[in-house]
Design an enzyme around this catalytic site. Structure first.
Site, PDB file in Angstrom:
ATOM      1  N   HIS A 280      -2.983   7.120   2.576  1.00 19.72           N
ATOM      2  CA  HIS A 280      -3.347   5.758   1.794  1.00 19.72           C
ATOM      3  C   HIS A 280      -4.879   5.722   2.467  1.00 19.72           C
ATOM      4  O   HIS A 280      -4.932   5.901   3.587  1.00 19.72           O
ATOM      5  CB  HIS A 280      -2.397   4.756   2.247  1.00 19.72           C
ATOM      6  CG  HIS A 280      -3.010   3.285   2.016  1.00 19.72           C
ATOM      7  ND1 HIS A 280      -3.645   2.924   0.875  1.00 19.72           N
ATOM      8  CD2 HIS A 280      -3.200   2.106   2.975  1.00 19.72           C
ATOM      9  CE1 HIS A 280      -4.167   1.678   0.965  1.00 19.72           C
ATOM     10  NE2 HIS A 280      -3.750   1.443   2.131  1.00 19.72           N
TER      11      HIS A 280
ATOM     12  N   ASN B 147     -10.316  -0.074   0.158  1.00 17.29           N
ATOM     13  CA  ASN B 147      -8.797   0.029   0.091  1.00 17.29           C
ATOM     14  C   ASN B 147      -8.231  -0.675  -1.097  1.00 17.29           C
ATOM     15  O   ASN B 147      -8.378  -1.775  -1.295  1.00 17.29           O
ATOM     16  CB  ASN B 147      -8.106  -0.723   1.345  1.00 17.29           C
ATOM     17  CG  ASN B 147      -6.957  -0.783   1.521  1.00 17.29           C
ATOM     18  OD1 ASN B 147      -5.945  -0.312   0.456  1.00 17.29           O
ATOM     19  ND2 ASN B 147      -6.456  -1.097   2.612  1.00 17.29           N
TER      20      ASN B 147
ATOM     21  N   CYS C 133       0.936  -1.407  -0.105  1.00 17.76           N
ATOM     22  CA  CYS C 133       0.096   0.179  -0.016  1.00 17.76           C
ATOM     23  C   CYS C 133       0.858   1.289  -0.130  1.00 17.76           C
ATOM     24  O   CYS C 133       0.377   2.322  -0.165  1.00 17.76           O
ATOM     25  CB  CYS C 133      -1.163   0.052   1.198  1.00 17.76           C
ATOM     26  SG  CYS C 133      -2.094  -1.400   1.296  1.00 17.76           S
TER      27      CYS C 133
HETATM   28  O1  UT7 Z   1      -3.733  -1.171   3.415  1.00 16.73           O
HETATM   29  C1  UT7 Z   1      -2.752  -1.527   4.439  1.00 16.73           C
HETATM   30  C2  UT7 Z   1      -3.196  -0.930   5.614  1.00 16.73           C
HETATM   31  N1  UT7 Z   1      -4.188  -1.490   6.239  1.00 16.73           N
HETATM   32  C3  UT7 Z   1      -4.802  -1.001   7.331  1.00 16.73           C
HETATM   33  O2  UT7 Z   1      -4.475   0.045   7.682  1.00 16.73           O
HETATM   34  C4  UT7 Z   1      -6.008  -1.541   7.896  1.00 16.73           C
HETATM   35  C5  UT7 Z   1      -5.729  -1.388   9.323  1.00 16.73           C
HETATM   36  N2  UT7 Z   1      -6.676  -1.916  10.367  1.00 16.73           N
HETATM   37  C6  UT7 Z   1      -8.127  -1.632  10.392  1.00 16.73           C
HETATM   38  O3  UT7 Z   1      -8.515  -0.785   9.532  1.00 16.73           O
HETATM   39  C7  UT7 Z   1      -8.815  -2.141  11.206  1.00 16.73           C
HETATM   40  O4  UT7 Z   1      -8.021  -2.845  12.337  1.00 16.73           O
HETATM   41  C8  UT7 Z   1     -10.160  -3.073  10.828  1.00 16.73           C
HETATM   42  C9  UT7 Z   1     -11.066  -2.393   9.886  1.00 16.73           C
HETATM   43  C10 UT7 Z   1      -9.312  -4.197   9.777  1.00 16.73           C
HETATM   44  C11 UT7 Z   1     -10.924  -3.817  12.115  1.00 16.73           C
HETATM   45  O5  UT7 Z   1     -11.447  -3.073  13.001  1.00 16.73           O
HETATM   46  P1  UT7 Z   1     -11.180  -3.178  14.677  1.00 16.73           P
HETATM   47  O6  UT7 Z   1     -11.717  -2.050  14.864  1.00 16.73           O
HETATM   48  O7  UT7 Z   1      -9.470  -3.207  14.724  1.00 16.73           O
HETATM   49  O8  UT7 Z   1     -11.881  -4.385  14.719  1.00 16.73           O
HETATM   50  P2  UT7 Z   1     -11.250  -5.821  15.192  1.00 16.73           P
HETATM   51  O9  UT7 Z   1     -10.166  -6.442  14.363  1.00 16.73           O
HETATM   52  O10 UT7 Z   1     -10.592  -5.585  16.627  1.00 16.73           O
HETATM   53  O11 UT7 Z   1     -12.499  -6.711  15.308  1.00 16.73           O
HETATM   54  C12 UT7 Z   1     -13.645  -6.293  16.490  1.00 16.73           C
HETATM   55  C13 UT7 Z   1     -14.843  -7.225  16.347  1.00 16.73           C
HETATM   56  C14 UT7 Z   1     -14.395  -8.669  16.253  1.00 16.73           C
HETATM   57  O12 UT7 Z   1     -15.513  -9.340  17.190  1.00 16.73           O
HETATM   58  P3  UT7 Z   1     -15.265  -9.597  18.699  1.00 16.73           P
HETATM   59  O13 UT7 Z   1     -14.102 -10.338  18.852  1.00 16.73           O
HETATM   60  O14 UT7 Z   1     -15.030  -8.398  19.322  1.00 16.73           O
HETATM   61  O15 UT7 Z   1     -16.473 -10.108  19.152  1.00 16.73           O
HETATM   62  C15 UT7 Z   1     -14.329  -9.138  14.825  1.00 16.73           C
HETATM   63  O16 UT7 Z   1     -14.726 -10.457  14.886  1.00 16.73           O
HETATM   64  O17 UT7 Z   1     -15.439  -7.042  14.978  1.00 16.73           O
HETATM   65  C16 UT7 Z   1     -15.515  -8.348  14.486  1.00 16.73           C
HETATM   66  N3  UT7 Z   1     -15.484  -8.329  12.889  1.00 16.73           N
HETATM   67  C17 UT7 Z   1     -16.567  -8.020  12.239  1.00 16.73           C
HETATM   68  N4  UT7 Z   1     -17.996  -8.067  12.391  1.00 16.73           N
HETATM   69  C18 UT7 Z   1     -18.773  -7.755  11.302  1.00 16.73           C
HETATM   70  C19 UT7 Z   1     -14.491  -8.186  12.153  1.00 16.73           C
HETATM   71  N5  UT7 Z   1     -14.786  -8.014  10.966  1.00 16.73           N
HETATM   72  C20 UT7 Z   1     -15.998  -7.936  10.898  1.00 16.73           C
HETATM   73  C21 UT7 Z   1     -16.864  -7.597   9.751  1.00 16.73           C
HETATM   74  N6  UT7 Z   1     -18.357  -7.568  10.270  1.00 16.73           N
HETATM   75  N7  UT7 Z   1     -16.624  -7.631   8.428  1.00 16.73           N
END
Ligand code: UT7
Length: 329
Positions: free
Chosen positions: A256, A286, A123
């Site tokens: 990005h 993204n 990225c």
């Molecule tokens: O391109 C290169 C750079 N990439 C980035 O910059 C991405 C960086 N990371 C992010 O943008 C975020 O970490 C994400 C968007 C990927 C995830 O967001 P988050 O707020 O960090 O969520 P998380 O991974 O901590 O997950 C929170 C909850 C989890 O459930 P529990 O364990 O709290 O019950 C996940 O299982 O959200 C759940 N979850 C979803 N729920 C519904 C994860 N993905 C989904 C989904 N729909 N698609």
């Protein structure tokens, strides 16, 4: 003896291309639900800011998207394709293992003989590629470059993993970068830290006629999030210092486009007014190396970014890689 004029590079045209299939969060959620994967428009918007992404048809490649973005950038620059002497494509989803997508773009544009190669910094790829082109122009190795970010990330998504498959999309953006007596590009800084290879990767590879390992994208989202917010404002400040400018000189910030929360946090740390942040993640998702040139072209064509404005680009992604470029448009 007369002094040799200083040689800089400047962007003289931008272009972009999105495949026509625009998929909303609700449409994607319905497709995933058919396979028992639960997600929702509400979760995706709240956690990422993404509302739509575009997916390329199965026969469409990164070089197809990149060539179309390049044609539009060449038209915007009023540049004869035959004048191009360098093509760099930033991509992690090239058409083939080799040759480069850049060689395929060259062929699709009908221009032959100029240098053409790919840059792989995920990225951060467009910022890396722009910096390489800028350096080659400054040293006289090139005079008129096409710098392209092009991706078909839909090909490497695991649609059974809701934590990643809702985030990415396909597309391409391009700029024509030309030698100039005045900048142009004011400063750049590139970084990588290979200790974090595992937090965002496609671990599979081709060997002996077979795919070894998993050829689909893996990401530890929270780990990437944490690293991204920790590096983006400091690299921007460092580039500003090198260029002899301050935060107040930034007219537009184009980070990005991965997550609106990361982008807003960076803008806030740089004390920029929210309206100076260019946002396309809501419409494009993204698109990895394509996200910055797509956002740049969108902002130029919508009339936001005007000639003379000062723009900060910031890349961050797999590797772990990051970098920033400041330029006067
Ligand atoms: O391109 C290169 C750079 N990439 C980035 O910059 C991405 C960086 N990371 C992010 O943008 C975020 O970490 C994400 C968007 C990927 C995830 O967001 P988050 O707020 O960090 O969520 P998380 O991974 O901590 O997950 C929170 C909850 C989890 O459930 P529990 O364990 O709290 O019950 C996940 O299982 O959200 C759940 N979850 C979803 N729920 C519904 C994860 N993905 C989904 C989904 N729909 N698609």
């Amino acid at each position: 003896m007369s002094a040799v004029p200083a040689r800089f590079s400047r962007i003289v045209g931008t272009g972009s291309f999105l495949p026509p299939d625009q998929v909303s969060n609700a449409q994607l959620a319905a497709r995933l639900a058919a396979d028992g994967i639960e997600t929702s428009d509400e979760w995706i918007v709240e956690r990422t800011g993404i509302r739509f992404r575009h997916f390329a048809e199965s026969h469409v490649t990164s070089s197809d998207l990149g060539a179309e973005a390049a044609r539009r950038a060449l038209a915007a620059a009023d540049c004869d394709p035959q004048a191009i002497d360098l093509i760099i494509v930033a991509t992690s989803t090239p058409d083939m293992v080799f040759p480069s997508a850049a060689c395929m773009v060259q062929e699709k544009l009908g221009i032959h003989g100029c240098a053409a190669f790919d840059v792989q910094a995920v990225c951060s790829g467009f910022v890396y590629a722009l910096s390489v082109a800028d350096s080659m122009i400054k040293t006289g190795l090139a005079s008129k470059a096409l710098v392209i970010g092009a991706e078909v990330f839909s090909r490497i998504l695991d649609f059974s993993d809701r934590t990643t498959c809702v985030l990415f999309g396909d597309g391409a953006g391009a700029v024509v970068l030309e030698a100039s007596e005045a900048p142009g590009i004011l400063g750049t800084e590139l970084h990588a830290d290979g200790r974090h290879v595992g937090i965002l990767c496609v671990p599979g590879t081709v060997s002996g006629g077979k795919v070894l390992g998993d050829p689909l994208l893996k990401m530890d989202g929270p780990a990437v999030f944490k690293l991204a917010v920790s590096v983006l404002d400091s690299v921007a400040r460092s580039v500003l210092a090198k260029a002899g400018r301050t935060e107040a000189d930034i007219d537009w910030l184009i980070p990005h486009q991965a997550n609106i929360r990361i982008m807003q946090s960076t803008a806030k740390k740089l004390k920029l007014a929210p309206e100076k942040l260019i946002v396309t993640v809501d419409r494009h998702g993204n698109t990895s190396a394509a996200s910055i040139p797509l956002a740049l072209d969108d902002a130029v064509r919508s009339g936001k970014i005007k000639r003379g404005d000062t723009v900060m680009l910031e890349g961050v992604g797999g590797g772990f890689t990051w970098g920033a470029t400041l330029f006067d448009f």
